[in-house]
Design an enzyme around this catalytic site. Structure first.
Site, PDB file in Angstrom:
ATOM      1  CD  GLU A  39       5.118  -2.966   6.563  1.00  0.00           C
ATOM      2  OE1 GLU A  39       5.696  -3.017   5.462  1.00  0.00           O
ATOM      3  OE2 GLU A  39       5.712  -2.672   7.627  1.00  0.00           O
ATOM      4  CE  LYS A  84       7.676   1.086   2.288  1.00  0.00           C
ATOM      5  NZ  LYS A  84       8.286   0.033   3.126  1.00  0.00           N
ATOM      6  CB  CYS A 115       7.541   0.290   6.796  1.00  0.00           C
ATOM      7  SG  CYS A 115       9.010  -0.369   7.614  1.00  0.00           S
TER       8      CYS A 115
END
Length: 541
Positions: free
Chosen positions: A296, A365, A419
């Site tokens: 990430e 995301k 995540c």
């Protein structure tokens, strides 16, 4: 003391004692029992502790004469549970201690206190219809399971360490996630673990061998079925996608250095150097590697706006090699040449770059971390000096939903998760198309050498089993891994280890019952429990 109390069996005597506790002794027991329950989860996996702690929870509700007392018992137990499961959150406030350390005491107490409200509400709801005997265990499991489902959905949700994860270790038990999902396993756990001692605690007179056997079977029967199913499922040989070889890079960049301007080039060069080296330490310039994966926000800048970085990537990527990397980017719909302003949307993304460092695909995301990636009531909190923990002012923006799949050369349809998006049971695959691989990039460097990264990885493994799809995970400081659709870890790099993983890609398996029916499997268990409760009450048992 009356004769009945003197002749009471030890477990029944313990139940009676717990029911009559009051004041600080009652509060202390509830918090301790809740806290000890955290030992059942990664990385300790001392699952049998729940056979001792969850009966205490039930007996505290037994001793509650009204819903308020039941609520306080549930809240206290929940506070201990969440405090010990989530203490690692405090590490994030020490990364920039000069700015955020003052918030640490509030974070490690207010978050558990808030989440414990769900368990208090569950205990109060259960007490409102609390029957006698074994039926109350079904009521307990129904009420607590429902509030755990709500915890995973209300205010964006935070389903960390659901009780059902206690039934995902060892590996044969984890296979039941393919049937029921984490919420269904939570409903099973909340009955199975308290059942033996609660049943024996209700005994009047001598505990006979028959009663001991009955108590044993209340837990052993469902657990044996789950083990048998898991062992049968694990007999299936694993197949691999042909002509695919991943290299996952784990640079273990200290979080304190991650966003310092003076370290940007060094961090980027470190990723490049690790990429050109195989796990044995030999420089191979990515020979034979089809897909290179970085974690990430691997590059501490906006790579699509950094021509020098793109030129370097184009030079190191051999023909036929694709880079899949976590990256920050600005609004892709922004016209070329437009100025970047504070109002420009910023996205936490996965970018797919070809051998010439051209963008082929992306994922943005969709499920952002509150207070980490966006600030609720941002203007109000900013006015008093409170800002999000992650780099940069202002909140991140969300990507499109339902979550789209990525078309990556050489791979089956790929599902990106950034995540903690891997936490959410039933919400991983959102569109009609089924993925063939989950690519999860994360940076758990915020949480130091605590239980947090281990728990995060374990929950990501369970997502792979739930949907029957392999997991390729790149984490800045660990735990990076390749996990097959049965949750088997084929290769991994531990916490704070610098290095690489070279691995083939396991094939996905047929769509699992949970992938097809989602949380309807959980609902079916609750309906079964409700039927058992009504049946037991009708028969006066």
């Amino acid at each position: 003391m009356d004769a009945a109390a003197i002749n009471r069996p030890p477990i029944a005597a313990a139940r009676a004692k717990i029911m009559t506790l009051d004041g600080w002794r009652r509060a202390l027991l509830a918090i301790l029992a809740g806290g000890l329950s955290a030992l059942a989860f990664a990385p300790m996996f001392i699952t049998p502790i729940l056979f001792l702690t969850l009966p205490v929870f039930v007996w505290l509700i037994d001793g509650s004469t009204n819903w308020r007392r039941a609520f306080s018992s549930g809240w206290l137990f929940g506070f201990g549970y969440f405090f010990c499961n989530l203490f690692w959150v405090g590490e994030a406030f020490l990364v920039e201690a000069d700015k955020f350390a003052w918030l640490l005491p509030f974070a490690i107490t207010l978050l558990p206190a808030g989440l414990a409200l769900f368990w208090g509400a569950g205990a109060a709801a259960a007490r409102a219809v609390w029957p006698e005997g074994l039926a109350r265990l079904f009521v307990f499991a129904i009420a607590l399971s429902i509030v755990e489902w709500l915890r995973g959905h209300i205010l964006t949700g935070f389903p960390w360490d659901l009780p059902g994860y206690a039934l995902t270790y060892p590996l044969p038990l984890m296979q039941s996630a393919a049937l029921f999902g984490a919420y269904g396993l939570t409903a099973i756990a909340l009955f199975v673990f308290p059942a033996p001692l609660v049943y024996l605690g209700d005994a009047v007179g001598r505990v006979t061998p028959r009663k001991m056997l009955d108590a044993f079977l209340l837990a052993a029967a469902p657990l044996s079925l789950m083990f048998a199913y898991g062992n049968w499922r694990l007999e299936t040989p694993q197949e691999f996608v042909p002509n695919v070889k991943f290299r996952i890079v784990q640079p273990s960049v200290p979080q304190r250095e991650k966003w310092m301007a003076e370290y940007q080039r060094r961090i980027f060069d470190d990723h490049v150097a690790l990429s050109l080296t195989d796990p044995s330490g030999k420089t191979d310039s990515l020979a034979g590697i089809t897909h290179l994966v970085w974690p990430e926000a691997a590059m501490p800048f906006f790579p699509l706006e950094a021509p020098v970085a793109l030129d370097i990537l184009a030079n190191i990527l051999p023909p036929g090699t694709t880079l899949i990397t976590g990256a920050l980017r600005h609004d892709p719909l922004l016209p070329p040449g437009s100025p970047i302003t504070p109002e420009t949307r910023t996205l936490n993304s996965i970018l797919v770059l070809d051998e010439k460092a051209r963008a082929l695909a992306s994922y943005d995301k969709t499920h952002l971390v509150p207070f980490g990636e966006y600030m609720p009531y941002e203007q109000t909190l900013a006015a008093i000096g409170i800002e999000k923990l992650t780099h940069g002012r202002g909140s991140f923006s969300t990507g499109p939903e339902p979550r789209p799949l990525m078309n990556i050369p050489g791979l089956p349809p790929a599902l990106g998760l950034v995540c903690y998006e891997a936490l959410f049971p039933g919400n991983v695959v959102q569109g009609p198309e089924r993925p063939g691989v989950i690519i999860n990039v994360t940076n758990d460097g915020w949480f130091g050498e605590t239980t947090g990264p281990y728990q995060h990885f374990h929950q990501a493994r369970v997502r792979a089993v739930e949907v029957g799809v392999p997991l390729v995970r790149a984490a800045n400081n660990g735990i990076s891994a390749v996990v097959d659709p049965y949750g088997r870890v084929l290769q991994s790099l531990g916490l704070d280890v610098r290095g690489q993983i070279d691995s083939a890609l396991p094939k996905a398996v047929a769509s699992t019952p949970y992938a097809r029916f989602h949380d309807w499997m959980f609902a079916a268990i609750l309906v079964l429990y409700a039927g058992m409760t009504l049946g037991l009450r009708k028969n006066g048992r």
